[in-house]
Structure formats: structure tokens, C-alpha cells
Design a protein around this motif. Structure first.
Motif, PDB file in Angstrom:
ATOM      1  N   PRO A 103     -15.170  -6.417 -11.141  1.00 53.00           N
ATOM      2  CA  PRO A 103     -14.695  -6.954  -9.856  1.00 53.00           C
ATOM      3  C   PRO A 103     -15.324  -6.279  -8.642  1.00 53.00           C
ATOM      4  O   PRO A 103     -15.722  -6.952  -7.693  1.00 53.00           O
ATOM      5  CB  PRO A 103     -13.182  -6.713  -9.915  1.00 53.00           C
ATOM      6  N   ARG A 107     -17.852  -8.143  -5.964  1.00 51.71           N
ATOM      7  CA  ARG A 107     -17.588  -8.298  -4.533  1.00 51.71           C
ATOM      8  C   ARG A 107     -18.751  -7.772  -3.695  1.00 51.71           C
ATOM      9  O   ARG A 107     -19.125  -8.374  -2.678  1.00 51.71           O
ATOM     10  CB  ARG A 107     -16.294  -7.575  -4.160  1.00 51.71           C
ATOM     11  N   THR A 278     -10.839 -16.684  -7.041  1.00 52.73           N
ATOM     12  CA  THR A 278     -10.538 -15.386  -7.627  1.00 52.73           C
ATOM     13  C   THR A 278      -9.455 -14.711  -6.818  1.00 52.73           C
ATOM     14  O   THR A 278      -9.611 -14.509  -5.615  1.00 52.73           O
ATOM     15  CB  THR A 278     -11.793 -14.494  -7.647  1.00 52.73           C
ATOM     16  N   PRO A 279      -8.301 -14.364  -7.410  1.00 51.52           N
ATOM     17  CA  PRO A 279      -7.250 -13.702  -6.652  1.00 51.52           C
ATOM     18  C   PRO A 279      -7.660 -12.304  -6.235  1.00 51.52           C
ATOM     19  O   PRO A 279      -8.511 -11.675  -6.845  1.00 51.52           O
ATOM     20  CB  PRO A 279      -6.072 -13.671  -7.646  1.00 51.52           C
ATOM     21  N   VAL A 280      -7.013 -11.815  -5.183  1.00 55.85           N
ATOM     22  CA  VAL A 280      -7.287 -10.477  -4.686  1.00 55.85           C
ATOM     23  C   VAL A 280      -6.603  -9.460  -5.586  1.00 55.85           C
ATOM     24  O   VAL A 280      -5.415  -9.584  -5.881  1.00 55.85           O
ATOM     25  CB  VAL A 280      -6.774 -10.320  -3.247  1.00 55.85           C
ATOM     26  N   PRO A 281      -7.321  -8.458  -6.094  1.00 54.55           N
ATOM     27  CA  PRO A 281      -6.707  -7.496  -7.003  1.00 54.55           C
ATOM     28  C   PRO A 281      -5.712  -6.592  -6.303  1.00 54.55           C
ATOM     29  O   PRO A 281      -5.854  -6.282  -5.123  1.00 54.55           O
ATOM     30  CB  PRO A 281      -7.900  -6.698  -7.525  1.00 54.55           C
ATOM     31  N   ILE A 308       0.134 -10.386 -11.481  1.00 52.77           N
ATOM     32  CA  ILE A 308      -0.947 -11.218 -10.955  1.00 52.77           C
ATOM     33  C   ILE A 308      -0.582 -11.640  -9.534  1.00 52.77           C
ATOM     34  O   ILE A 308       0.484 -12.234  -9.324  1.00 52.77           O
ATOM     35  CB  ILE A 308      -1.175 -12.462 -11.827  1.00 52.77           C
ATOM     36  N   PRO A 309      -1.434 -11.334  -8.546  1.00 48.02           N
ATOM     37  CA  PRO A 309      -1.147 -11.787  -7.180  1.00 48.02           C
ATOM     38  C   PRO A 309      -1.462 -13.264  -7.012  1.00 48.02           C
ATOM     39  O   PRO A 309      -2.435 -13.773  -7.556  1.00 48.02           O
ATOM     40  CB  PRO A 309      -2.073 -10.921  -6.322  1.00 48.02           C
ATOM     41  N   THR A 310      -0.631 -13.962  -6.251  1.00 45.27           N
ATOM     42  CA  THR A 310      -0.847 -15.365  -5.904  1.00 45.27           C
ATOM     43  C   THR A 310      -0.584 -15.527  -4.414  1.00 45.27           C
ATOM     44  O   THR A 310      -0.015 -14.635  -3.776  1.00 45.27           O
ATOM     45  CB  THR A 310       0.095 -16.287  -6.704  1.00 45.27           C
ATOM     46  N   ASP A 354      -9.426 -11.851 -13.396  1.00 46.09           N
ATOM     47  CA  ASP A 354      -9.709 -10.985 -12.256  1.00 46.09           C
ATOM     48  C   ASP A 354      -8.505 -10.940 -11.322  1.00 46.09           C
ATOM     49  O   ASP A 354      -7.891 -11.963 -11.020  1.00 46.09           O
ATOM     50  CB  ASP A 354     -10.928 -11.493 -11.485  1.00 46.09           C
ATOM     51  N   GLY A 355      -8.199  -9.758 -10.831  1.00 47.01           N
ATOM     52  CA  GLY A 355      -7.075  -9.576  -9.929  1.00 47.01           C
ATOM     53  C   GLY A 355      -5.801  -9.162 -10.634  1.00 47.01           C
ATOM     54  O   GLY A 355      -4.910  -8.594 -10.002  1.00 47.01           O
ATOM     55  N   ARG A 357      -3.444  -6.916 -13.031  1.00 45.02           N
ATOM     56  CA  ARG A 357      -3.431  -5.504 -13.403  1.00 45.02           C
ATOM     57  C   ARG A 357      -2.395  -5.283 -14.495  1.00 45.02           C
ATOM     58  O   ARG A 357      -1.379  -5.980 -14.576  1.00 45.02           O
ATOM     59  CB  ARG A 357      -3.158  -4.602 -12.201  1.00 45.02           C
TER      60      ARG A 357
END
Length: 625
Positions: A103, A107, A278-281, A308-310, A354-355, A357
Motif C-alpha cells: 500500500p 501510494r 481503494t479504501p484509506v488504511p 475495514i474503513p468505509t 487494501d485498507g 487491518r
């Protein structure tokens, strides 16, 4: 016999082929046929207009312009094509690498591509041509560098669509190095649109290179190309238009040929889906204390969490999952869609999107603590210790590669086997799944759904794993093929002592096929019990509702099939209490206040419920009509 309409060539195809053929012939033949006339001065015929002897006229030294235009075909086309190929090669490698990098590197590389795209390509080419020095070599290098950002952005966009496919995830499970992932699994699947872009870019590069020569930054005398010829005839444009326009018409003809080639090729290429966002980690969690190792386990997982961020908030689809598998054991993982089954398997295999954790107290494979390993050590241990069989083999198998390549690359990458030895092992693996070795020559689209799933299982066997994660491998298959696949997995378990984590929605199949069953709901394991108790010994209300929802031959056809009442668990707003409490027919007020812990009922049977149903209760009564 007349040719079918589907195979009939269009007039545009024939015109394009004729134009390209003429350029291909003139490039080498022009100097041979017209080189002498193009270079021989004639002071008696200086600056003449078009005539029978000189159809395009002559230049300031009396040289025939038609001969010079034809001779300049090769010096004009070859540098332009060279610049395009160099720029395309560098740009495609740069952009496609984003599909196989981590990741952070992805970026950084995406930011570099965006920065390079901020500058107009033609201005960059002119600036670099001055920096590199006037001449053909400097102009080619300048155009190549200027074309890199455009190809990189296109390759990055296309590679993003490949990065989320199952076949690339399967290749990652096999532990293939990044260069193998790039050459074998990313580039073959984005080659068609890149080829189209390269053909159209060739015409643009020809115009740009001719422009640099026209400005005096390209080919230098005594050499010449169409751009320099155009510059030499410019001062005659009003007196004699044809000698001035002839090189420009040659540039237009060649550029149009390349553009038409792109149009012809584009007619047979399917459009690709847009790349997923792609979500932000999230920031990495603090390390949790590790639990003690337990001897004899193939897999040991304790307190596994996934976030998982959304755009609407953080989703926690897996919350505190613990499980263990012993050699030769088949453990079923069941639950409704969204209960966290597949994400649990992906977290174990280090294949989370990705993103996302992951945090855990313990994650050991074959007794080795994965958290204590370096990334390279962990990748190799996972690649040789476990294998993943995905739900959809049509997407898990690379459509651009033959079965032989996909079955042999892991053996060659991890054990250093020769091509012949790897092919022999691949043939043996196919025989074990009841497929003939001739399948090695096939591509995935030439096989049936059952055959593709068998190829996936054969691919898993080539690395000789101690753990096989089967993520709903029978969902898309008919009942007969389902039974064949489950018998095949049972035979593999018996022959190799490999443990199997079998994920499925089919609770009846799990109860028949597995040794133990783990029931998940809302990201939690709510019940763990022997498979032979699933039908009549389940104690959690959710497990009983799942069992009751399975129809049988004695079901009343005049009544609707029983279902689990209420709405599924909302991962964006998890309740502090039992996740099944809103749908539970036995709920109490305190059930909504605190989640119940997993407690032992007897040997091998654990349940997370404060009011487990008694064994004597008919499972059908657990469902509210």
C-alpha cells in the motif's frame, strides 16, 4: 463455400492493411530504389516545381523531392516507433507495478505518476530534446520519456482491475515473487488495451518527432526525415505548395495508418470494468500479548479482529474469532452472508483487501508465529504451508494462462524444480483429482465449472500444504459435482493428513462432510460443536434456526420455508450485547447489555449464549413463524 459474415473483413481493415504494407515496404526499399536520386545534386534543376521528371519538384541543390520523401520513410518511422516502444515499456512497467506493490509503495508510485501527468507531454519532449542535445537520438529519448506518464496512468488503471481478482490472490497465496505476479498475472490481462494505446500513440509520436525535426531539434543534416524536409520547403509554400506540403502529406498518411490500425484492433476488444476504489488504511493497532503455543496444531488462531474503513464509518466484520485445526481434521465454518467467514479465512492467509487491518493475540501456522516473521519469511511460510480454494474458479484461474503454467509456477518458484519436473508433478496432481494430463494444455474457459474447481484443488496440492482453506468451493456447482468435490477433499485429507477449513452456506453439507462445525454470526463464533450433533444437538438459537431453515423431503409444501426472523446484524452499528439478540426468540433484557462469552457445555461443545436451548427441544421450534 462462402465465408460467414462474422469472419468477413471490413473495407476499413483492408485499407489499413494496404497502408501499413506500403509503409513497411517503403521503409527498407526507399533507400535502395531512390537513395541515389535523393542524394545526387543537380545545379541545373535547383528549386524547380513539379514536372514529369520531378513529380514533387526539387530542392535548393536540385535533388528530387519525391525520392527524398520516399527515402525518408525509414528515418521517420523507425525513430518514432522506437520512442513509442521505449515509453510504453517504461510506462507500463511503472503503472502495472502498482498491482503487486504494498500500500505505501503503491501510494508513492501513484503520486509520482500524477505529478508527471501535470506537465504537457509535448512541452516536456521539447525541453528534454534541448537538454539531451539536438539530434535524432536526443529527440527519440525525449519523446520516450515524455510518453511514460500517459502509459503509466493507463497501465495503473487497468492493473487496479486485476489487483482485486481471485486469480491474483491465489497467486499471492502460492507465494510468487512480485516480478512473477507482474509478468504472469497482471500484464497478460491488460495487454490488449495497452496494445491499442501503443498503436495510436505511434501516429502521435511520428507527428511529434517530425515537429522536433521541423524546429531543428531532431534529425540533423546531412541526415533528413519528413520533419526536416517540411522545414526546408516552408519558404516556398506560397510559390510552390506541393514541394512544401509533400513531406507533410507523408506524415499525415503514416499517422493515419497507425490510427486506423488502432480502430481496427479496438473493434474486437471488450471493454473492461472500472477499477474498484481503494479504501484509506487505518493506523496499525498496538501489538497484543501473544498466547501460548499448543502442540500438534496445524492452525491456531486466538482473538482475531478485522476492521475495514468505509465512507460511512469503520466496519468490524470479524470480532474476536478463535479457532484451531489439527492434522487431518475438517472443520466447517457456517453462517449467513456477512457473518465474517470469508474475511476470517482471508485474514489467516494474509489476503485482506487494501485498507483493512487485522489484530490477533495468536496466529500460528504449523507452530510458527506469523507475527514474529519478516514479511518475506511470512509470505514463504504461508505459500508452502497453506492453500486457498476460492469460490469461483472462473475468476480464481488466470484466463490468460494455460493450466500447465498455473500449476507449475509455484513448484518452480518455491522448490526450484525444473520445467519437466514441475510438469510431471502437475500431471500427478491432476490425476489425483480425476482429470487427465491433457487438461494441462487447456485454458480455463475451455473447462467446465467442475473441472475448473478440480484444477484449483490440484493447484493447491502442488505445494503440499498442511492446511487447505476451501472458501465455498461448491456453491456454484450442481449437487452431483458438489458431492464429487467433497469426496475429493475427504480423500485428500485421508491421503495427506492435511487439515481443511471448509467455508459454506450449506449447513446440511457441512454437517455431513465435516468433523467439527463453527457457527459465525455478526463476526463472532457463537457455537462450536461436533458435526454429528448439528442436526439435533445444537444449543444456540441461531444455529437451530439455520438447521430448521434447511428443507427436507418431509417438509409441508403448502407452507413457506422457515427462515431466520428479523434483519441481519449491522456491522456499522454493532450492539453492545449479544449480536443475535434482536432476532432471538429466547432473548432477555440483559442479553442486549453485554455479549455472552463462549462457555463449555461438554467435551467439544461450546456456545456463546446465556440461555442455551435444551437438547430435548425440537429444532423447528427455534424459529418464530
Amino acid at each position: 463455400m462462402p465465408r460467414s459474415p462474422g469472419r468477413r473483413r471490413s473495407p476499413l481493415t483492408w485499407v489499413t492493411a494496404a497502408m501499413l504494407a506500403s509503409l513497411a515496404v517503403l521503409a527498407p526499399a526507399g533507400p535502395l530504389l531512390c537513395g541515389a536520386a535523393a542524394d545526387r545534386p543537380d545545379l541545373s534543376a535547383v528549386l524547380q516545381g513539379p514536372s514529369a521528371a520531378h513529380p514533387f519538384g526539387t530542392d535548393n541543390l536540385g535533388r528530387d523531392l519525391l525520392a527524398r520523401v520516399l527515402t525518408a520513410t525509414g528515418p521517420s518511422l523507425v525513430p518514432a516507433l522506437t520512442a513509442v516502444l521505449l515509453g510504453a515499456a517504461a510506462g507500463v512497467l511503472l503503472g502495472a507495478s502498482t498491482a503487486v506493490l504494498g500500500p505505501r509503495a503503491r501510494r508513492l508510485l501513484a503520486g509520482l505518476i500524477n505529478l508527471l501527468l501535470a506537465f504537457p507531454a509535448l512541452l516536456v519532449a521539447m525541453f528534454l530534446a534541448v537538454v539531451f542535445g539536438a539530434g535524432g537520438g536526443g529527440a527519440v529519448l525525449a519523446l520516450a520519456v515524455a510518453g511514460v506518464p500517459g502509459f503509466a496512468r493507463l497501465a495503473q488503471t487497468l492493473a487496479a482491475g486485476v489487483a482485486g481478482t481471485d486469480h491474483l490472490a491465489a497467486a499471492r497465496v502460492l507465494g510468487l515473487r512480485r516480478h512473477r505476479l507482474l509478468w504472469r498475472h497482471v500484464l497478460p490481462n491488460i495487454a490488449e488495451p495497452l496494445l491499442l494505446s501503443t498503436t495510436t500513440a505511434a501516429g502521435t509520436a511520428l507527428v511529434a518527432l517530425s515537429g522536433l525535426s521541423f524546429l531543428g531539434l531532431g534529425v540533423q543534416p546531412p541526415g533528413y526525415d519528413w520533419g526536416q524536409l517540411l522545414n526546408q520547403g516552408l519558404d516556398r509554400i506560397y510559390a510552390e505548395p506541393l514541394p512544401a506540403l509533400a513531406p507533410g502529406l507523408a506524415v499525415l498518411y503514416a499517422a493515419l495508418a497507425f490510427q486506423l490500425l488502432g480502430e481496427v484492433l479496438a473493434g474486437g476488444v471488450a471493454r473492461r470494468d472500472p477499477a474498484p476504489r481503494t479504501p484509506v488504511p487505518l493506523p496499525a493497532p498496538a501489538p497484543a500479548p501473544r498466547g501460548p503455543a499448543e502442540d500438534g496444531l496445524v492452525l491456531q488462531v486466538e482473538d482475531l479482529h478485522v476492521e475495514i474503513p468505509t465512507p460511512d464509518g469503520v466496519v468490524r466484520p470479524v470480532r474476536g474469532v478463535s479457532l484451531a485445526l489439527r492434522p487431518g481434521e475438517i472443520v466447517g465454518l457456517v453462517g449467513e452472508s456477512g457473518s465474517g467467514k470469508s474475511l476470517t479465512a482471508l485474514a489467516i492467509a494474509d489476503l485482506l483487501p487494501d485498507g483493512a487491518r487485522m489484530s490477533r493475540r495468536t496466529l500460528r501456522l504449523l507452530g510458527a508465529d506469523l507475527a514474529a516473521m519478516t514479511p518475506k519469511e511470512r509470505d514463504r511460510h504461508l505459500a508452502t504451508g497453506l492453500a486457498v480454494i476460492f469460490q469461483n474458479p472462473a475468476s480464481a484461474l488466470n484466463p490468460a494462462l494455460r493450466v500447465a503454467t498455473q500449476l507449475t509456477e509455484a513448484v518452480r518458484a518455491h522448490r526450484g524444480a525444473s520445467r519437466a519436473q514441475a510438469a510431471s508433478e502437475a500431471s500427478d496432481a491432476l490425476r489425483r483429482v480425476a482429470l487427465p494430463p491433457s487438461v494441462l494444455r487447456s485454458r480455463p474457459h475451455q473447462l467446465s465449472g467442475g473441472q475448473r474447481q478440480r484444477v484449483m484443488i490440484a493447484s493447491a496440492l502442488t505445494v503440499r500444504p498442511a492446511l487447505i482453506i476451501a472458501d465455498e468451493p461448491t456453491t456454484a456447482l450442481d449437487v452431483t459435482v458438489q458431492r464429487q468435490i467433497t469426496r475429493l477433499l475427504s480423500g485428500i485429507r485421508r491421503d495427506t493428513s492435511a487439515a481443511v477449513l471448509f467455508i459454506s452456506h450449506d449447513i446440511a453439507l457441512v454437517g455431513e462432510f465435516c468433523d467439527r462445525v463453527l457457527v459465525m454470526y455478526g463476526g463472532l463464533v457463537v457455537e462450536a460443536l461436533p458435526a454429528d450433533r448439528l442436526a439435533d444437538g445444537a444449543r444456540h438459537p441461531y444455529t437451530r434456526a439455520l438447521v430448521a431453515s434447511v428443507p427436507d423431503l418431509t417438509a409441508d409444501r403448502d407452507r413457506p420455508l422457515p427462515t431466520v426472523p428479523g434483519d441481519p446484524h449491522d456491522p456499522l452499528a454493532p450492539a453492545p450485547g449479544c449480536p443475535f439478540e434482536p432476532r432471538c426468540p429466547s432473548r432477555r433484557d440483559h442479553c442486549a447489555e453485554q455479549a455472552p462469552p463462549m462457555e463449555d457445555l461438554d467435551a467439544g461443545h461450546r456456545v456463546a449464549c446465556r440461555h442455551p436451548a435444551p437438547v430435548a427441544v425440537d429444532p423447528a421450534t427455534a424459529v418464530v413463524p
